[in-house]
Design a protein around this motif. Structure first.
Motif, PDB file in Angstrom:
ATOM      1  N   SER A 104     -41.556 -28.308  23.570  1.00  0.00           N
ATOM      2  CA  SER A 104     -40.229 -28.147  23.654  1.00  0.00           C
ATOM      3  C   SER A 104     -39.768 -29.328  21.555  1.00  0.00           C
ATOM      4  CB  SER A 104     -39.504 -29.544  24.517  1.00  0.00           C
ATOM      5  OG  SER A 104     -40.187 -31.176  24.585  1.00  0.00           O
ATOM      6  N   HIS A 105     -41.510 -29.644  21.435  1.00  0.00           N
ATOM      7  CA  HIS A 105     -41.178 -30.543  20.229  1.00  0.00           C
ATOM      8  C   HIS A 105     -41.447 -29.803  19.131  1.00  0.00           C
ATOM      9  CE1 HIS A 105     -43.425 -32.847  16.498  1.00  0.00           C
ATOM     10  NE2 HIS A 105     -44.208 -32.099  16.893  1.00  0.00           N
ATOM     11  N   LEU A 106     -42.154 -28.561  19.993  1.00  0.00           N
ATOM     12  CA  LEU A 106     -42.148 -27.411  18.627  1.00  0.00           C
ATOM     13  C   LEU A 106     -41.072 -26.088  18.732  1.00  0.00           C
ATOM     14  CD1 LEU A 106     -45.958 -26.646  19.285  1.00  0.00           C
ATOM     15  CD2 LEU A 106     -45.098 -27.567  17.537  1.00  0.00           C
ATOM     16  N   VAL A 107     -40.233 -25.873  19.875  1.00  0.00           N
ATOM     17  CA  VAL A 107     -39.642 -25.467  19.974  1.00  0.00           C
ATOM     18  C   VAL A 107     -38.235 -26.021  19.244  1.00  0.00           C
ATOM     19  CG1 VAL A 107     -37.650 -24.392  21.216  1.00  0.00           C
ATOM     20  CG2 VAL A 107     -39.814 -24.515  21.891  1.00  0.00           C
ATOM     21  N   GLU A 108     -37.860 -27.321  18.948  1.00  0.00           N
ATOM     22  CA  GLU A 108     -37.345 -28.102  17.852  1.00  0.00           C
ATOM     23  C   GLU A 108     -38.126 -28.004  16.595  1.00  0.00           C
ATOM     24  OE1 GLU A 108     -35.278 -32.514  17.313  1.00  0.00           O
ATOM     25  OE2 GLU A 108     -36.702 -31.640  19.335  1.00  0.00           O
ATOM     26  N   ARG A 109     -38.819 -28.608  16.673  1.00  0.00           N
ATOM     27  CA  ARG A 109     -39.386 -28.048  14.703  1.00  0.00           C
ATOM     28  C   ARG A 109     -39.391 -26.777  14.348  1.00  0.00           C
ATOM     29  NH1 ARG A 109     -45.296 -30.703  12.620  1.00  0.00           N
ATOM     30  NH2 ARG A 109     -44.625 -30.845  10.547  1.00  0.00           N
ATOM     31  N   ASN A 110     -39.397 -26.464  14.428  1.00  0.00           N
ATOM     32  CA  ASN A 110     -39.344 -24.560  13.702  1.00  0.00           C
ATOM     33  C   ASN A 110     -37.814 -23.995  14.048  1.00  0.00           C
ATOM     34  OD1 ASN A 110     -41.781 -23.900  13.686  1.00  0.00           O
ATOM     35  ND2 ASN A 110     -42.747 -25.561  15.066  1.00  0.00           N
ATOM     36  N   GLY A 111     -36.600 -24.807  14.764  1.00  0.00           N
ATOM     37  CA  GLY A 111     -35.797 -24.416  14.462  1.00  0.00           C
ATOM     38  C   GLY A 111     -34.628 -23.120  15.851  1.00  0.00           C
ATOM     39  N   ILE A 112     -35.360 -23.622  16.545  1.00  0.00           N
ATOM     40  CA  ILE A 112     -34.924 -22.872  17.894  1.00  0.00           C
ATOM     41  C   ILE A 112     -33.912 -23.923  18.491  1.00  0.00           C
ATOM     42  CG2 ILE A 112     -34.991 -21.297  19.692  1.00  0.00           C
ATOM     43  CD1 ILE A 112     -37.945 -20.560  18.582  1.00  0.00           C
ATOM     44  N   THR A 113     -32.944 -24.288  17.991  1.00  0.00           N
ATOM     45  CA  THR A 113     -31.906 -24.877  18.870  1.00  0.00           C
ATOM     46  C   THR A 113     -30.221 -24.885  18.472  1.00  0.00           C
ATOM     47  OG1 THR A 113     -31.877 -26.156  15.978  1.00  0.00           O
ATOM     48  CG2 THR A 113     -33.297 -27.329  17.362  1.00  0.00           C
ATOM     49  N   ALA A 114     -29.209 -25.764  19.394  1.00  0.00           N
ATOM     50  CA  ALA A 114     -28.293 -24.832  19.513  1.00  0.00           C
ATOM     51  C   ALA A 114     -27.440 -25.158  17.978  1.00  0.00           C
ATOM     52  CB  ALA A 114     -28.169 -26.486  20.699  1.00  0.00           C
ATOM     53  N   ALA A 115     -28.183 -26.493  17.467  1.00  0.00           N
ATOM     54  CA  ALA A 115     -27.860 -26.315  15.912  1.00  0.00           C
ATOM     55  C   ALA A 115     -27.892 -25.473  15.409  1.00  0.00           C
ATOM     56  CB  ALA A 115     -28.824 -27.790  15.362  1.00  0.00           C
ATOM     57  N   ALA A 116     -28.753 -25.016  14.997  1.00  0.00           N
ATOM     58  CA  ALA A 116     -29.122 -23.913  14.586  1.00  0.00           C
ATOM     59  C   ALA A 116     -28.045 -22.414  15.093  1.00  0.00           C
ATOM     60  CB  ALA A 116     -30.886 -23.956  14.403  1.00  0.00           C
ATOM     61  N   ILE A 117     -28.092 -22.149  16.170  1.00  0.00           N
ATOM     62  CA  ILE A 117     -26.757 -21.035  16.712  1.00  0.00           C
ATOM     63  C   ILE A 117     -25.592 -21.666  16.563  1.00  0.00           C
ATOM     64  CG2 ILE A 117     -26.607 -20.329  18.596  1.00  0.00           C
ATOM     65  CD1 ILE A 117     -28.472 -21.439  20.346  1.00  0.00           C
ATOM     66  N   VAL A 118     -25.229 -22.628  16.678  1.00  0.00           N
ATOM     67  CA  VAL A 118     -23.790 -23.549  15.969  1.00  0.00           C
ATOM     68  C   VAL A 118     -23.846 -22.917  14.210  1.00  0.00           C
ATOM     69  CG1 VAL A 118     -22.286 -24.879  15.168  1.00  0.00           C
ATOM     70  CG2 VAL A 118     -23.018 -24.976  17.144  1.00  0.00           C
ATOM     71  N   THR A 119     -25.212 -23.196  13.463  1.00  0.00           N
ATOM     72  CA  THR A 119     -24.528 -22.805  11.915  1.00  0.00           C
ATOM     73  C   THR A 119     -24.475 -21.119  11.969  1.00  0.00           C
ATOM     74  OG1 THR A 119     -26.152 -25.004  11.184  1.00  0.00           O
ATOM     75  CG2 THR A 119     -26.095 -23.045   9.665  1.00  0.00           C
ATOM     76  N   GLN A 120     -25.541 -20.309  12.723  1.00  0.00           N
ATOM     77  CA  GLN A 120     -25.484 -18.541  13.358  1.00  0.00           C
ATOM     78  C   GLN A 120     -24.333 -18.433  12.843  1.00  0.00           C
ATOM     79  OE1 GLN A 120     -27.757 -17.265  11.749  1.00  0.00           O
ATOM     80  NE2 GLN A 120     -29.048 -18.318  10.394  1.00  0.00           N
ATOM     81  N   VAL A 121     -23.743 -18.917  13.976  1.00  0.00           N
ATOM     82  CA  VAL A 121     -22.102 -18.954  14.588  1.00  0.00           C
ATOM     83  C   VAL A 121     -21.176 -18.483  12.741  1.00  0.00           C
ATOM     84  CG1 VAL A 121     -20.465 -19.090  16.308  1.00  0.00           C
ATOM     85  CG2 VAL A 121     -22.849 -18.513  17.429  1.00  0.00           C
ATOM     86  N   ARG A 122     -21.370 -19.967  12.844  1.00  0.00           N
ATOM     87  CA  ARG A 122     -19.691 -19.923  11.598  1.00  0.00           C
ATOM     88  C   ARG A 122     -20.463 -19.318  10.521  1.00  0.00           C
ATOM     89  NH1 ARG A 122     -17.058 -24.451  13.197  1.00  0.00           N
ATOM     90  NH2 ARG A 122     -17.446 -25.583  14.499  1.00  0.00           N
ATOM     91  N   GLU A 123     -21.667 -18.851  10.442  1.00  0.00           N
ATOM     92  CA  GLU A 123     -21.840 -17.820   8.794  1.00  0.00           C
ATOM     93  C   GLU A 123     -21.201 -16.595   9.347  1.00  0.00           C
ATOM     94  OE1 GLU A 123     -26.152 -17.970   7.912  1.00  0.00           O
ATOM     95  OE2 GLU A 123     -25.407 -20.751   6.968  1.00  0.00           O
ATOM     96  N   ALA A 124     -21.937 -15.813  10.587  1.00  0.00           N
ATOM     97  CA  ALA A 124     -21.440 -14.646  10.875  1.00  0.00           C
ATOM     98  C   ALA A 124     -20.357 -14.483  11.148  1.00  0.00           C
ATOM     99  CB  ALA A 124     -22.148 -14.152  12.245  1.00  0.00           C
ATOM    100  N   LEU A 125     -19.039 -15.081  11.773  1.00  0.00           N
ATOM    101  CA  LEU A 125     -17.678 -15.324  12.082  1.00  0.00           C
ATOM    102  C   LEU A 125     -17.133 -15.252  10.557  1.00  0.00           C
ATOM    103  CD1 LEU A 125     -17.057 -17.293  15.222  1.00  0.00           C
ATOM    104  CD2 LEU A 125     -17.378 -14.764  14.645  1.00  0.00           C
ATOM    105  N   GLY A 126     -17.749 -16.758   9.765  1.00  0.00           N
ATOM    106  CA  GLY A 126     -17.238 -16.627   8.296  1.00  0.00           C
ATOM    107  C   GLY A 126     -17.131 -15.089   7.909  1.00  0.00           C
ATOM    108  N   ALA A 127     -18.738 -14.287   7.407  1.00  0.00           N
ATOM    109  CA  ALA A 127     -19.094 -13.054   7.005  1.00  0.00           C
ATOM    110  C   ALA A 127     -17.919 -12.384   7.323  1.00  0.00           C
ATOM    111  CB  ALA A 127     -20.100 -12.810   7.332  1.00  0.00           C
ATOM    112  N   THR A 128     -17.204 -12.089   8.279  1.00  0.00           N
ATOM    113  CA  THR A 128     -16.438 -11.281   8.638  1.00  0.00           C
ATOM    114  C   THR A 128     -15.233 -11.725   8.317  1.00  0.00           C
ATOM    115  OG1 THR A 128     -16.258 -12.001  11.020  1.00  0.00           O
ATOM    116  CG2 THR A 128     -18.028 -10.694  10.412  1.00  0.00           C
ATOM    117  N   GLY A 129     -14.660 -13.194   8.236  1.00  0.00           N
ATOM    118  CA  GLY A 129     -13.504 -13.076   8.118  1.00  0.00           C
ATOM    119  C   GLY A 129     -12.133 -13.683   8.778  1.00  0.00           C
ATOM    120  N   ARG A 130     -13.162 -13.367  10.386  1.00  0.00           N
ATOM    121  CA  ARG A 130     -12.730 -13.405  11.986  1.00  0.00           C
ATOM    122  C   ARG A 130     -12.843 -14.535  12.643  1.00  0.00           C
ATOM    123  NH1 ARG A 130     -14.559  -8.406  14.902  1.00  0.00           N
ATOM    124  NH2 ARG A 130     -17.028  -8.040  13.809  1.00  0.00           N
ATOM    125  N   SER A 131     -13.034 -15.601  12.155  1.00  0.00           N
ATOM    126  CA  SER A 131     -13.589 -16.953  13.001  1.00  0.00           C
ATOM    127  C   SER A 131     -12.583 -17.190  13.470  1.00  0.00           C
ATOM    128  CB  SER A 131     -13.677 -17.803  11.540  1.00  0.00           C
ATOM    129  OG  SER A 131     -13.357 -17.733  10.256  1.00  0.00           O
TER     130      SER A 131
END
Length: 338
Positions: A311-338
């Motif tokens: 669990s420590h390494l999963v978090e340290r290497n960025g496989i986290t809820a926060a990283a998912i939220v960031t990717q979602v926001r960027e993807a929705l922003g890029a499409t103009g469909r947020s």
């Protein structure tokens, strides 16, 4: 379609938990599998257990089936060859070794002896992903899903928790061809109570939403996706969460339906970004011409940073809820469909 596989952000350094101290008090996937294998040995004389000196079966009471437990030592290529010969002779071999050794050290034997001949060999690959994080990069398995999903005839399964392991391993029992089962080392969190049943080859729907689809595989990625979905909901973004416990055959129907009905797809896996679930999703969506952006949360083009518990390494290497939220926001922003 936009495919983005950024390097994982480096989390602040902190002391890693000692190996074996991070898991909840539930059975691990490999322990559940071990108990099932003892049951299979007793119930079916065709079943043979082939071990690679993993110690997985120390202290197990084989109850009269000891002759069908064969420890071949640390010789993974030989392990696959013996399994192929036994399968050709009418046996049902269960091969037990660590995931990275099953898919890199023994790849040629897996490919030519087992997959090419479509033999009913079950490969129980423990220490999948970063589950052997305390042992360093030699024992990390961040390439196995990319390798196994490429091999014809091979079914590829990634259980999510103890109950999932029992369900899926039982469903693979009578498959006519080879199966790769990615297992962990320690126990991982259970799926939420009331989750729909798991069926081999079908994505498990854990949450419904109209804005974005989170496609995850493996214990920590699935839980990160569920956590991210809760965070997004608080901000007015509703996410569908799909657990792809079967990597091959991939449930392309569920994936395409989700891509067509939501504004973006974000994949999450304990694996390198190249070649795994994210690549499979992107390929499928692109080939069928669905104009939905795909983002991936996975390890970037680098070896895992640090050593320590999973669990420590999963978090340290960025496989986290926060990283998912960031990717979602960027993807929705890029499409103009947020």
């Amino acid at each position: 379609m936009t495919t983005v596989a950024p390097d994982a952000p480096r989390a602040p350094e902190r002391t890693a938990p000692a190996a074996g101290t991070e898991a909840p008090a539930t059975p691990s996937s490999r322990d559940v599998y071990r108990d099932l294998l003892v049951e299979f040995l007793a119930a079916d004389e065709r079943v043979v257990c082939l071990d690679s000196d993993t110690g997985l079966f120390n202290g197990v009471d084989f109850a009269g089936t000891e002759a069908r437990y064969i420890n071949l030592g640390i010789a993974e290529q030989n392990l696959m060859g013996v399994a192929a010969g036994l399968a050709r002779s009418g046996r049902l071999p269960y091969v037990n070794t660590m995931a990275t050794f099953a898919t890199t050290r023994a790849l040629e034997s897996l490919k030519l002896d087992i997959a090419l001949n479509n033999l009913p060999v079950r490969i129980a690959a423990t220490h999948g992903g970063l589950a052997a994080g305390h042992l360093g990069s030699t024992h990390h398995s961040l390439e196995d899903l990319a390798i196994t999903r490429l091999l014809p005839n091979l079914t590829v399964v990634v259980p999510t928790d103890a109950a999932s392991t029992e369900t899926l391993v039982r469903q693979t029992q009578e498959l006519p061809g080879p199966v790769y089962i990615r297992l962990g080392r320690n126990a991982t969190p259970d799926l939420p109570a009331g989750a729909p049943p798991q069926r081999l080859g079908e994505a498990q729907r854990l949450r419904e939403g109209d804005d974005v689809t989170l496609v995850a595989t493996g214990p920590y990625p699935v839980h990160a996706a569920l956590e991210a979905a809760g965070t997004l909901a608080a901000a007015g973004i509703e996410a569908t969460v799909l657990n792809f416990h079967t990597i091959k055959p991939l449930d392309t129907g569920a994936l395409i339906a989700a891509a067509r009905t939501t504004k973006a797809v974000v994949t999450v896996e304990e694996h390198w970004a190249a070649g795994g679930l994210g690549s499979a999703a992107a390929e499928t969506i692109a080939e069928l011409g669905v104009p939905t952006p795909v983002r991936r949360v996975a390890l970037g083009d680098h070896f895992a940073r640090g050593t320590g518990g999973q669990s420590h390494l999963v978090e340290r290497n960025g496989i986290t809820a926060a990283a998912i939220v960031t990717q979602v926001r960027e993807a929705l922003g890029a499409t103009g469909r947020s």
